[in-house]
Structures are given as C-alpha cells and as structure tokens.
Design a protein around this motif. Structure first.
Motif, mmCIF file in Angstrom:
data_model
loop_
_atom_site.group_PDB
_atom_site.id
_atom_site.type_symbol
_atom_site.label_atom_id
_atom_site.label_comp_id
_atom_site.label_asym_id
_atom_site.label_seq_id
_atom_site.Cartn_x
_atom_site.Cartn_y
_atom_site.Cartn_z
ATOM 1 N N ARG A 401 0.107 -24.630 27.695
ATOM 2 C CA ARG A 401 1.410 -25.192 28.075
ATOM 3 C C ARG A 401 2.506 -24.952 27.038
ATOM 4 N NH1 ARG A 401 1.388 -30.033 25.144
ATOM 5 N NH2 ARG A 401 -0.693 -30.863 24.689
ATOM 6 N N CYS A 402 2.256 -24.064 26.082
ATOM 7 C CA CYS A 402 3.235 -23.863 25.012
ATOM 8 C C CYS A 402 3.630 -22.402 24.861
ATOM 9 C CB CYS A 402 2.675 -24.369 23.685
ATOM 10 S SG CYS A 402 2.735 -26.155 23.537
ATOM 11 N N ASN A 403 4.794 -22.219 24.260
ATOM 12 C CA ASN A 403 5.236 -20.892 23.845
ATOM 13 C C ASN A 403 4.238 -20.352 22.814
ATOM 14 O OD1 ASN A 403 6.561 -18.718 22.577
ATOM 15 N ND2 ASN A 403 8.557 -19.575 23.047
ATOM 16 N N LEU A 404 3.776 -19.139 23.014
ATOM 17 C CA LEU A 404 2.719 -18.582 22.168
ATOM 18 C C LEU A 404 3.248 -17.677 21.059
ATOM 19 C CD1 LEU A 404 0.146 -17.595 24.947
ATOM 20 C CD2 LEU A 404 0.175 -19.677 23.563
ATOM 21 N N ALA A 405 4.563 -17.642 20.848
ATOM 22 C CA ALA A 405 5.136 -16.685 19.905
ATOM 23 C C ALA A 405 4.529 -16.825 18.509
ATOM 24 C CB ALA A 405 6.656 -16.843 19.847
ATOM 25 N N SER A 406 4.441 -18.052 17.992
ATOM 26 C CA SER A 406 3.892 -18.255 16.644
ATOM 27 C C SER A 406 2.433 -17.816 16.580
ATOM 28 C CB SER A 406 4.010 -19.728 16.234
ATOM 29 O OG SER A 406 5.354 -20.095 16.076
ATOM 30 N N VAL A 407 1.673 -18.154 17.629
ATOM 31 C CA VAL A 407 0.252 -17.805 17.681
ATOM 32 C C VAL A 407 0.069 -16.293 17.693
ATOM 33 C CG1 VAL A 407 -1.778 -17.836 19.180
ATOM 34 C CG2 VAL A 407 -0.484 -19.925 18.807
ATOM 35 N N LEU A 408 0.816 -15.619 18.541
ATOM 36 C CA LEU A 408 0.647 -14.173 18.676
ATOM 37 C C LEU A 408 1.101 -13.434 17.426
ATOM 38 C CD1 LEU A 408 1.638 -13.567 22.417
ATOM 39 C CD2 LEU A 408 -0.574 -14.192 21.419
ATOM 40 N N LEU A 409 2.122 -13.946 16.752
ATOM 41 C CA LEU A 409 2.545 -13.322 15.497
ATOM 42 C C LEU A 409 1.430 -13.442 14.455
ATOM 43 C CD1 LEU A 409 4.717 -11.911 13.838
ATOM 44 C CD2 LEU A 409 5.648 -14.163 13.239
ATOM 45 N N HIS A 410 0.769 -14.592 14.440
ATOM 46 C CA HIS A 410 -0.361 -14.781 13.521
ATOM 47 C C HIS A 410 -1.494 -13.810 13.860
ATOM 48 C CE1 HIS A 410 -2.780 -17.345 10.738
ATOM 49 N NE2 HIS A 410 -3.764 -16.781 11.416
ATOM 50 N N LEU A 411 -1.781 -13.666 15.153
ATOM 51 C CA LEU A 411 -2.862 -12.752 15.560
ATOM 52 C C LEU A 411 -2.527 -11.315 15.178
ATOM 53 C CD1 LEU A 411 -3.906 -14.127 19.079
ATOM 54 C CD2 LEU A 411 -4.865 -14.652 16.829
ATOM 55 N N ALA A 412 -1.262 -10.942 15.352
ATOM 56 C CA ALA A 412 -0.853 -9.588 14.957
ATOM 57 C C ALA A 412 -1.032 -9.393 13.449
ATOM 58 C CB ALA A 412 0.602 -9.342 15.353
ATOM 59 N N ALA A 413 -0.762 -10.462 12.693
ATOM 60 C CA ALA A 413 -0.866 -10.378 11.233
ATOM 61 C C ALA A 413 -2.307 -10.198 10.777
ATOM 62 C CB ALA A 413 -0.263 -11.621 10.592
ATOM 63 N N ILE A 414 -3.282 -10.677 11.562
ATOM 64 C CA ILE A 414 -4.690 -10.502 11.167
ATOM 65 C C ILE A 414 -5.313 -9.285 11.856
ATOM 66 C CG2 ILE A 414 -5.018 -12.947 10.660
ATOM 67 C CD1 ILE A 414 -6.504 -13.263 13.299
ATOM 68 N N GLY A 415 -4.465 -8.480 12.507
ATOM 69 C CA GLY A 415 -4.926 -7.197 13.016
ATOM 70 C C GLY A 415 -5.318 -7.149 14.478
ATOM 71 N N ILE A 416 -5.023 -8.203 15.245
ATOM 72 C CA ILE A 416 -5.322 -8.182 16.685
ATOM 73 C C ILE A 416 -4.259 -7.351 17.386
ATOM 74 C CG2 ILE A 416 -5.677 -9.578 18.754
ATOM 75 C CD1 ILE A 416 -7.772 -9.995 16.524
ATOM 76 N N LYS A 417 -4.682 -6.325 18.111
ATOM 77 C CA LYS A 417 -3.732 -5.402 18.733
ATOM 78 C C LYS A 417 -3.592 -5.609 20.243
ATOM 79 C CE LYS A 417 -4.598 -1.842 15.234
ATOM 80 N NZ LYS A 417 -3.322 -2.078 14.539
ATOM 81 N N ASP A 418 -4.592 -6.231 20.855
ATOM 82 C CA ASP A 418 -4.539 -6.497 22.297
ATOM 83 C C ASP A 418 -4.753 -7.995 22.502
ATOM 84 O OD1 ASP A 418 -4.763 -6.721 25.027
ATOM 85 O OD2 ASP A 418 -6.113 -5.004 25.263
ATOM 86 N N PHE A 419 -3.652 -8.713 22.702
ATOM 87 C CA PHE A 419 -3.716 -10.175 22.782
ATOM 88 C C PHE A 419 -4.502 -10.652 24.004
ATOM 89 C CE2 PHE A 419 0.655 -9.685 20.708
ATOM 90 C CZ PHE A 419 0.109 -9.656 19.435
ATOM 91 N N THR A 420 -4.495 -9.874 25.075
ATOM 92 C CA THR A 420 -5.176 -10.302 26.299
ATOM 93 C C THR A 420 -6.697 -10.303 26.135
ATOM 94 O OG1 THR A 420 -5.206 -8.053 27.199
ATOM 95 C CG2 THR A 420 -3.299 -9.436 27.753
#
Length: 659
Positions: A401-420
């Motif tokens: 139920r929340c905006n995921l921008a902060s979460v996805l930026l963190h995932l990108a920072a640890i090397g996750i390239k495909d969020f889905t």
C-alpha cells in the motif's frame, strides 16, 4: 502458569505445534519466558532459523538477545575457536521508541552503561561503542548497513522483532537477511542465526518464506479482559474518548489507562484538554496524570510513561506504537478509538496520501490485550460490535500500500537489476513497481537498459546515503550547487518531525495571531525556514517557544536532526552554503525534487494535481490558505473529508520548463 504452549515441530498449522513442559525453578522476574529458558537455549543452539511467537509482556524481546549472547555461536565454540567471538547480536524494531526503551531496559538488567555492552542505533541517533555486543536498532538502520555489507558479517544473530507489523522495511529485511544467511552458508563463512519474533499467531507465511523453518510459541500472561462496545457508532471520537477517560477515572478502581489515538496532533490536544479538565474536578479526583506517546516524541519525554506516580493514575494517549512495541506496567483500562493513520499510494494517479482508517481485528485484539498483562482489565471500544465484525481480519502489509521508490532505490544500490524478480514475501503489483521506477528514473537515480534491467547512477548512490525519501535526498544534493544547502537542511529537518506548532485548544486564536509573523506569501516551506531562523536567533530558548506557541520538544529534535544531517552532508563531500535572504532559490531547489507534486489552479478556482488531474485543496493550516497562487508544489497529500495539500510553496511555471 500454563506450560503447554511451546512447540518444536516445523510449522504447518497452529494445531500441529508440539507441547513442551516448562522448567522448574523460581522465576523472580515474573516473565513467562523464564519458564522455558533451558528449552529455548537448546533451540537457540541448534536451530539456525526459527519463528518465536510470544504475547506482548512475555519477555521475549528483552531476554532472547541476552540468551543469544550466552550461546556458543556468539562466544566461540567449545574447542576455543575465536572466529565467532565479539560478533554482535542485532535486534530490529519497526519503531525508534521501542529500540531505545528496550535497549535501556536490557542495559539496566545487565548492569552495564547504555552504549557499552548494550546499545542502540536509530535514525539520527546512535549510542554504541566498539564493545557493544547487543545492538537494538530500527529496521531502517540495518537496511543501511546492508548497503555496505550485504552478508551482514558483523552479526552472529539477527532477531527480527515485531515481524507481524509487516512494515515495508521489515519486509525488505526478510529478503536481505535470508540472502545473507544463504550466502554465508554457501561461501563457508561463519553462520548467521536468524530469529523471527511475532506477537500474533498468524505466522504461517514467515515459516514458509524461511523454508518451512520451525515455529515455537511462548504463552503470555493472560488475565480476564472485559470487552465493552459502544451501542452506536460515534462521530466525535475525541469527545467520546475524553468522556470515557473521565468516567473510568471517577467510577473505576485504581489502574492506569491506555488510550489509542490516531496521531500527534490529536494526542497533544487530548493531553492538554485532560490536564485543564482535571483542575475543574474535586480535589480528591485531580490525581490524573495525562502523558503523550508517539514516535516523534523526544526520548526523555517518552520515558515518562514508565514512571510510577504514587497515589496518581496515569492516562497515556498513544498511537498504535503501543499495540505491541512496548510494554507499559500498570495498565488496567484500554480505550480504543478503532482508527489509525495509514499511508496509501495510488499508482494510477501517483498520489501518496496519509489517511485515518479503520484498524483490523488483529489490531483490535492487540489493543485489548494491553489491559490484561498484569491483572484483569477492561477494554472500552468506541465502536459497535457490528463494526468490529466488519473490520478486516489482518492489516494489509505496508509493502502492498505504499510508494516503493525508497525501497527500489535501496535494491538498486545492492545490485538488484530486475525488481519484479526480487524475493518479496508479498509481491507488490507490477503497476506499483513500474510507477515507482518511473519516479526514480525521472529523478536521475536509476537508469533502464534495453533488457528492462535497472542500474543505479552516481546520483542515486549519493541519494541512498541519506535516510530520506528519494525526492528530499535529490533536493538536499541539489542545494549545494544552487547555493542554499544551509536553508534546505533546516527545511528538511523540520519536515522530519510531525508538527512544530503548538496550538492549545483553548488558545487557538491567540496562537494563530502570534504565528502570523512567520507567515509568508512564498508558502509553508519558507515559513518553516523563517521559524527555524527565529528559533536559532533565540538560541533555542524554551521561553521563546512558549511565547510563540512553538513545540519546544519538537524543535529540539529538529535541531538534533539538522546537526546529524549536516554532519552526514559534509562527510559526503558536499559544500555547505547559504542563500541568505534570496529564498526564491530555496523554492527552486524544492521544485527539483517535488515537481511531480505540482498543482495548478483552474478557471473554477479549484486546484488540480498536474499528474493525476484530481481535485486537491490547500490545507487550512497552510499560510497560503486564503491565497490563490497559480502554481504550487506540495510535500504530501492528506485525505480526510477532502484531499488536502500539506506544506505548500508557490513556484514559477518557468522553473518546470528547465527540468
């Protein structure tokens, strides 16, 4: 005490848990968990991952970390290997209040100064040292550590407490801790032990997520609780709450009262009214001590709720932080309004709103249970039985139920390239993921290649260093180049607390008149800047705050946050500078991060969000409330009877053309 509520088998359903007998002994602490110490020590030694269910007040949060410290996995193996020695037991909490208060209690129990053997780390505050072995922290702080050490090598144990709350950061931690556990095992590194702790029975999903790990249950101390429902739905919750509080105080035997409210403003209002009303009671009934409890409250004020006031009755007005995060002794009566503040994001419109909503049945029972920790108690529900039966069974996880921008930026920072394809416990909708990635791309923090894979940019790596929403992080970074970082640091720090204005209910007109000197036609952000500058000119005077109807405690917190942020800013090699009286630069800088939150006035005199075309309104508390600037940006939308813009600034449309 009952002793047949701890199970040992891998969890399939709650009926399958095997019973264990309690150990014998004299447990002077009175905590239920001490009955099972030997059994739990055996589990800690032999189970690398397990789920522990324990009712609030059972002692799991304070005792399990101490027992982990005594484990061979923390102190070294019997052969004398030092490979594990001096590694840390980390315990996460969704809220900073709990992290600090529990760390303080455990340090007292272990007879060690806080910050030595036992410490804590929360946003903008840290009390630890090289000798710290038991570290309480918010979920967000452990997430930040994972940016620099994905395997979390410094920890021998990680205890994810209050897992049932399913905060967005807790959910991400589940995946990161699971991966760290697997990676350390695969690479032959020292093992990571993981304990997931919950106060509710609905833990099937936790067990399944961690490869069908076993589940154990500790019985809490349950005393009879009488549940009283309102005969009809109540519209004026504040009035009904206060009437109930004073009825309890005048007619019921001794025992403290815990009142669940929706937010800081409501709590401060009720505390003030209760304090004033007490003076009108007969002398023998003036022994009521109203106390606030919410996440933004300074720690020294939070700790007053744990004090004993001889010959007096405490009434604690709290947010849902008091549902499970902390245990307050002496509570015999609970007043439940049935509401809480809930943040929801609408991917279709890009609208992020903070709205008062109905709690779930699970939350209602958690609240009621606070009345039965030490003796029989009563829960007064300010809603009908029918309303309770129509409540959702469980609260929707924040991840959904929340905006995921902060979460996805963190995932990108640890090397996750495909969020889905990330290992979410509850996978967000593709629409939500796509909208959040669009925001990050537009902010320049990530890029997308032809294979739909994401890569963090240099700007994104700078942004993730700050414990802020990506939009605010972008603003802070841009402020150095624009020459207004000193002012932006002040504005962002004030936005990090809930409210700096103190408006007593009986002095609203007087307070509004005093606050006029801070108002400006440029908007609320510049008003907040003027306020902070005046506060600093008065050298943070408590008397000045009182005279100007400013919340002294929150302003002290703002000053502390600003100091921490400024230190982090300089360590990140950004230049601190000031624009002086040229506050137009501040509004330009704010536009760089908030340009998605633009509203323009139509021919009908109403504002519409540029992104969603939905009708929005200037909040009555804004200094622009009676003005009609053509273009504005806002920090957030709050939906009550209308969709209100909060923290608004006037902008020039030409600034948007330059983005």
């Amino acid at each position: 005490m009952n002793s047949n509520h701890i199970g040992m088998k891998p969890h399939v359903n709650h009926g399958s848990m095997e019973s264990l007998s309690s150990s014998s002994g004299n447990f002077s602490s009175g905590l239920t968990i001490h009955q099972y110490r030997s059994k739990l020590m055996n589990i800690i030694e032999n189970e690398p991952i397990f789920v522990l269910i324990g009712a609030t007040g059972s002692g799991k949060t304070t005792q399990i970390p101490q027992w982990c410290l005594q484990s061979k996995h923390s102190t070294g193996d019997p052969e004398g290997s030092l490979s594990q020695k001096c590694r840390t037991i980390g315990i996460t909490q969704p809220r900073r209040v709990a992290a600090v208060s529990i760390a303080t209690r455990v340090a007292n129990e272990m007879k060690t100064p806080l910050g030595q053997l036992v410490g804590y780390s929360v946003r903008f505050d840290e009390v630890i040292s090289p000798s710290t072995r038991i570290k309480f922290m918010t979920d967000g702080m452990l997430l930040r550590e994972s940016l620099y050490d994905p395997m979390l090598r410094k920890y021998s144990f990680l205890i994810l407490d209050e897992a049932h709350e399913r905060s967005i950061q807790t959910d991400i931690l589940f995946a990161i801790v699971k991966k760290a556990y697997q990676s350390r095992k695969k690479n032959g590194l020292s093992s990571l032990r993981v304990i997931i702790m919950s106060a509710t029975m609905n833990v099937d999903k936790f067990s399944q997520y961690f490869d069908q790990c076993p589940v154990y249950k500790i019985a809490g101390r349950h005393h009879p609780i009488e549940i009283l429902h309102s005969e009809k739905d109540l519209t004026d919750t504040i009035h009904s709450t206060l009437v109930t509080v004073f009825q309890i105080h005048r007619t019921q035997p001794p025992g403290d009262i815990l009142v669940f409210c929706t937010g800081q403003e409501e709590i401060e209002n009720m505390v003030a009214i209760t304090r004033d009303t007490c003076f009108q009671l007969p002398p023998e009934q003036r022994n009521l001590v109203p106390l606030p409890l919410y996440a933004a409250l300074p720690f020294n004020v939070q700790f007053k709720i744990f004090k004993t006031f001889t010959g007096k009755r405490k009434v604690i007005f709290a947010t849902n932080i008091a549902e499970t995060s902390i245990t307050i002794s002496g509570i015999k009566y609970v007043v439940d309004c049935g509401k809480f503040k809930c943040r929801r994001y609408k991917p279709s419109s890009g609208m992020d709103t903070l709205k008062i909503e109905t709690i779930s049945q699970a939350q209602a029972w958690q609240r009621a249970g606070r009345a039965g920790r030490e003796s029989s108690g009563t829960c007064y529900r300010l809603y009908t039985r029918e309303s309770y039966e129509n409540m959702p069974k469980e609260m929707v996880p924040e991840m959904l139920r929340c905006n995921l921008a902060s979460v996805l930026l963190h995932l990108a920072a640890i090397g996750i390239k495909d969020f889905t394809k990330f290992d979410f416990m509850d996978k967000p909708t593709v629409e939500n993921i796509n909208k959040s990635t669009e925001l990050l791309i537009s902010l320049g923090s990530i890029t997308k290649d032809e294979n739909n894979l994401y890569q963090i940019t240099n700007l994104g790596r700078q942004m993730v260093n700050f414990p802020l929403d990506p939009r605010l992080a972008k603003i802070l970074i841009a402020s150095s180049e624009l020459g207004c970082s000193d002012e932006i640091l002040s504005v962002i720090s004030i936005l990090s607390v809930e409210n700096v204005f103190h408006i007593p209910s009986h002095k609203k007109d007087e307070a509004a008149e005093v606050h006029k000197k801070f108002r400006t036609n440029e908007g609320d952000h510049i008003m907040l800047l003027k306020l902070y500058r005046a506060y600093k000119s008065a050298k943070g005077s408590k008397d000045w705050c009182k005279e100007n109807y400013i919340d002294f405690r929150n302003m002290r917190m703002v000053a502390n946050i600003r100091q921490q942020m400024a230190s982090l800013y300089e360590r990140s090699n950004f230049t601190k500078n000031s624009c002086g009286s040229n506050t137009e630069l501040v509004r330009k800088c704010l536009t760089l991060g908030l340009y998605h939150n633009v509203a323009l006035i139509g021919k009908d005199g109403d504002y519409r969000s540029k992104m969603s075309e939905e009708k929005v309104y200037i909040h009555p508390s804004s200094c622009l409330f009676n003005l009609k600037p053509e273009y504005v940006i806002y920090s957030e939308l709050v939906q009550t009877s209308k969709c209100y813009m909060r923290n608004i600034s006037v902008i020039d449309y030409n600034w948007l053309k330059l983005l």
